[in-house]
Design an enzyme around this catalytic site. Sequence first.
Site, PDB file in Angstrom:
ATOM      1  N   CYS A   1      36.396  12.526  15.214  1.00  0.00           N
ATOM      2  CA  CYS A   1      35.976  13.755  14.519  1.00  0.00           C
ATOM      3  C   CYS A   1      36.070  14.901  15.525  1.00  0.00           C
ATOM      4  O   CYS A   1      37.144  15.155  16.066  1.00  0.00           O
ATOM      5  CB  CYS A   1      34.583  13.608  13.925  1.00  0.00           C
ATOM      6  SG  CYS A   1      33.290  13.149  15.098  1.00  0.00           S
TER       7      CYS A   1
ATOM      8  N   ARG B   1      30.242  12.185  13.830  1.00  0.00           N
ATOM      9  CA  ARG B   1      30.571  11.880  12.440  1.00  0.00           C
ATOM     10  C   ARG B   1      31.407  10.603  12.367  1.00  0.00           C
ATOM     11  O   ARG B   1      31.277   9.800  11.449  1.00  0.00           O
ATOM     12  CB  ARG B   1      31.333  13.058  11.804  1.00  0.00           C
ATOM     13  CG  ARG B   1      30.487  14.260  11.502  1.00  0.00           C
ATOM     14  CD  ARG B   1      31.317  15.440  11.001  1.00  0.00           C
ATOM     15  NE  ARG B   1      32.034  16.124  12.065  1.00  0.00           N
ATOM     16  CZ  ARG B   1      32.879  17.133  11.880  1.00  0.00           C
ATOM     17  NH1 ARG B   1      33.120  17.571  10.656  1.00  0.00           N
ATOM     18  NH2 ARG B   1      33.472  17.724  12.898  1.00  0.00           N
TER      19      ARG B   1
END
Lengths: 294, 150
Positions: free
Chosen positions: A251, A256
């Site tokens: 990410c 994430r």
Amino acid sequence: MSISSELSPAERGYVHPEILVSTEWVAQHLNDADVRLVESNEDLLLYPSGHIQNAVQVDWTSDLNHQVVRDYLGKAEFEKLCSRIGITPDTTVVFYGDKSNWWAAYALWVFSLFGHKKVKLMDGGRLKWEKEKRALTREIPKFAPTDYQAAQERDDETIRALRDVVMEHVKSKKPLVDVRSPLEFTGERLHMEDYPNEGALRGGHIPGAKSVPWARSINPEDGTFKTAEELRQIYQVEQGVKPDDDVVVYCRIGERSSLTWFVLTHLLGYQKVRNYDGSWTEWGNLVGAPIEKP
Amino acid sequence: MPFPPKIEQLLEELDFFDDRMERYQALIEFADRFQEAPASISGPRPFPESQRAPRCDSEAYVWTEALADGKFKYHFAVENPQGISAKAMAVILDECLSGEDPELAVNLSHDVVFSIFGKEISMGKGQGLMGMIDLVRIQTRRLLEVSRVP
């Protein structure tokens, strides 16, 4: 047909359902000496403003990251952290937090780097716990410190990908999953929408990466994970990423993508998934690194 | 440029805390004092997007009320129940800027976010709090400009 968030984790068809526990399970284990609840948030004020009884806080910046070098803590520091929160290698550590468990999954991933096997995630995180109006407390629990001995040195190869590995991965045309937002993937933005365009000099994505924003794995109403069938539809049917593939996820800074690493590895049982925590803030600044941009 | 006097005083008080949890606790006490903008100021829900702080995932809204003495009063709403930092920020901005020289609000630096919440604040959270400052600055500047029109 029930929506997935109405099903218990055991009913959703995951390959390793035991990795996920429900809020009710946590409520029944608040005083279980073999269980340690760990809250990890983006908002540093959330834990002290109210947390689940007997939960300790592990902060991603001050506890899990090296304080000078961009890297994670080393084995000795990890042992010190675990000793401070009073756990042993036999303690079942249950992580939960804000932002649909981004940081909780990140913490779980870091604990896995050091071989702590007994890890679980509370499905739905803080959002679900609060929506169910379950109790929170401001009382900071005190546990007797332990002398934690990590199972291994930090393993930077099995579930973590460093940039040179990713470069080889790209050359070999192996699958990558970019979990950032669509605008970050196309390079229109260098950060999530409404965040400043800073942190990387170039926009776009790593060549060959599939775009699967992390949020597609989550039921937005309560932060729980979608069923295995729904997840397979996204990763296998739509994107063609198979369980026996060698997969790298990334990410912007690796938080994430920790959540997507968790989904692929633990919920869908993919055999080899590595999180490229250098992610776009490294790749987008790397001199000569290949970038794809429509 | 130094921060407004009341913020400087707050920072001095926060500096007494060596332990970060004690510092967070002090900030939570600000959040605990949070009171949402009265309906007479905010109007009914849903609040207009024009009042919403940019980049703030705690869904903070800002209103600036002109007082009779040429000073301003700042009002806030925070729609995300997990927006503890946003509530603390709202109370700090209100208590340190309302009724003060409006230029202090216009010139308030984003750096105040790091000074209050610490450099370890995440980029996302920090940007949201800076978005609240942006809206306070913009609304104050606009009201000052209106008040100066002959």
